[in-house]
Design an enzyme around this catalytic site. Sequence first.
Site, PDB file in Angstrom:
ATOM      1  N   HIS A 131       0.869  -1.178   0.000  1.00 29.86           N
ATOM      2  CA  HIS A 131       0.000   0.000   0.000  1.00 29.86           C
ATOM      3  C   HIS A 131       0.907   1.230   0.000  1.00 29.86           C
ATOM      4  CE1 HIS A 131      -2.718   3.016   1.810  1.00 29.86           C
ATOM      5  NE2 HIS A 131      -3.733   2.238   1.460  1.00 29.86           N
ATOM      6  N   ASP A 208       3.483  -4.088   7.998  1.00 28.82           N
ATOM      7  CA  ASP A 208       2.205  -3.388   7.883  1.00 28.82           C
ATOM      8  C   ASP A 208       1.106  -4.429   8.133  1.00 28.82           C
ATOM      9  OD1 ASP A 208      -0.169  -2.274   7.079  1.00 28.82           O
ATOM     10  OD2 ASP A 208       0.580  -1.480   5.185  1.00 28.82           O
ATOM     11  N   GLN A 211      -4.095  -5.284   7.119  1.00 31.72           N
ATOM     12  CA  GLN A 211      -5.057  -6.259   6.583  1.00 31.72           C
ATOM     13  C   GLN A 211      -4.921  -7.619   7.261  1.00 31.72           C
ATOM     14  OE1 GLN A 211      -7.444  -5.448   4.552  1.00 31.72           O
ATOM     15  NE2 GLN A 211      -6.745  -3.473   3.771  1.00 31.72           N
ATOM     16  N   LYS A 234     -10.354  -0.854  10.076  1.00 33.21           N
ATOM     17  CA  LYS A 234     -10.534  -2.098   9.308  1.00 33.21           C
ATOM     18  C   LYS A 234     -10.816  -3.270  10.247  1.00 33.21           C
ATOM     19  CE  LYS A 234      -7.210  -0.434   5.890  1.00 33.21           C
ATOM     20  NZ  LYS A 234      -8.024   0.100   4.802  1.00 33.21           N
ATOM     21  N   CYS A 372      -4.692   2.167  -3.794  1.00 36.44           N
ATOM     22  CA  CYS A 372      -3.474   2.758  -3.199  1.00 36.44           C
ATOM     23  C   CYS A 372      -2.288   1.807  -3.362  1.00 36.44           C
ATOM     24  CB  CYS A 372      -3.671   3.103  -1.724  1.00 36.44           C
ATOM     25  SG  CYS A 372      -4.935   4.323  -1.463  1.00 36.44           S
TER      26      CYS A 372
END
Length: 414
Positions: A131, A208, A211, A234, A372
Amino acid sequence: MNAATAIPTAFDVQRVRADFPLLSRSVHGKPLVYFDNANTSQKPAAVIEAVDRFYREYNANVSRAVHCLGEEATSAYEGARDKLAAFINATSRNELVLTSGTTQATNLVAYSYALPRLKPGDAILTTVMEHHANIVPWQLIAQRAGATVKAAPIDERGELIVERFFELLTPEVKLACVTHVSNVLGTVNPVREIARECRKRGIPLLVDGSQAVPHRPVDVQALGCDFYALTGHKMLSPTGTGALWAKKEHLADMPPFFGGGEMIREVRFDGTTFAEPPHKFEAGTPNIAGFVGLGAAIDYYQSLGFEAIHAHEQDLLAFATERLREVPGLRIFGEAAEKEPVISFLVEGAQATDLATLLDLQGVAVRSGHHCAHPLMQFFGVPATLRASLAFYNTREEVDAFVEALVKVRKLLM
Ligand code: PLP
C-alpha cells in the site's frame, strides 16, 4: 453449481450479523451486500454503543483532569491500550503508540526512527505489493537523506519472491518493510521467515499489519519483527484509530515526531524534556472516543474467537473464488497459496469502475481502482481492478447475490 451447500455450523453467522446494525439496510432498493471490508469494516453495536456511552456519560479529556470524568475517560483510553497490547501479544503496554492509523504509524517510523539513521547511499527495502502508506513515507525520507528505496518483486500468482527479498537485504539496507497481508491480492507473506533473515543481517523489519489484524491472531513476539503498524477502522473500530507497536529499545532511541501537549515532562526555554514512551509520541488530544470503541472491538473479536472467524472466512474465500471462476472472461489477480478473503479481478471487455457502479445499483458494494497500490497495478499492467473483500459477517448467500449481479451487469456492458 449448487450454491446453498452447508455453511459451517460452529459459527452462527446470522446471529453475528444481527450485531451489525448497518448490514440490515438496503441500497437502491436491494439488500446490501457489503464486500468492501478491506477498505473499512462495518461496526458492531457494541462498538457504536461504547462510543455513544462515552459521549453521554463520561466525555472528558484524558490525562489532564483529576476529576471523576477525566479519570473515567483516561481509564477507558488507557484500557484500550492494554487490550490492544494483549491482542497482539506485546510484552508491554508501553511498546504501543496509539496513532490515527497505519499511515501515521509508518510516518512515525520514517521520521523518528529511519531518517536520523539514513546516510547517502543507504537504502530501504520494501515490496511491489505494498500500500502507498508503506512506500511513500520511505521515498520522502530517502529523498531527504540521499538514500534509495528498493522494491522486492512478486510473481504472477501474487506471492512475494522471498529469495529475491533476501538477496536484496544488502548491507546498505537500513530498514526493511513488508505487508503482512496484501490489501489487493489477499496474499499472506511469510513474515516470521522474513524477520528471521532480517535479524541475521541486523536489519530492522517493519510489518504493515492493516489487513492482517482483522482476520488472524497476531503475535508480534512470535513474528519477531521490530515494528508492527495497524489501523483500527478495518478491525471493527472507529476511523482515526490505530497503533504502532515497536520494540522498547527502538522507542527509547527515537526522538519525538510531533511536539505539543501530553508528550512532555517539563517545558523550558532552556531545554524541554519529554515523557517516556509511548506518551512521548502522542502529542495533543487523541481520538478518545475512537479508542474507547477500539477497546470494545477487541472484546468483540475475542467473544467470537479467531478460530471460528478464520474457518468461516476461508470457507467464504474458497466459495467466492470458485463461483467467480464461472463468470466468463473473469481474471483473478492474486492466487497465493495462503490468502485472506480478498479477491481482485477484472472482467474482459468491461471497465472496473463501470462494473462497480452497476453493481452498486444491485446493492453490491465492491471497490474499484488502484487500491493505493500503483506499483502493483504497474506489475500486472492494469490501471485498476475490482476488489471484493469479505469479512466474517458475510455469507455464502451474499456471494451468490454478488456473482448473480456481476453476471447480469456484465451482460449490460457487452
Ligand atoms: N496498509 C494497508 C495494507 C492498507 O490496506 C491500508 C488501508 O487501506 C493502509 C496501509 C492505510 O491505512 P490507514 O489509511 O487507515 O492509515
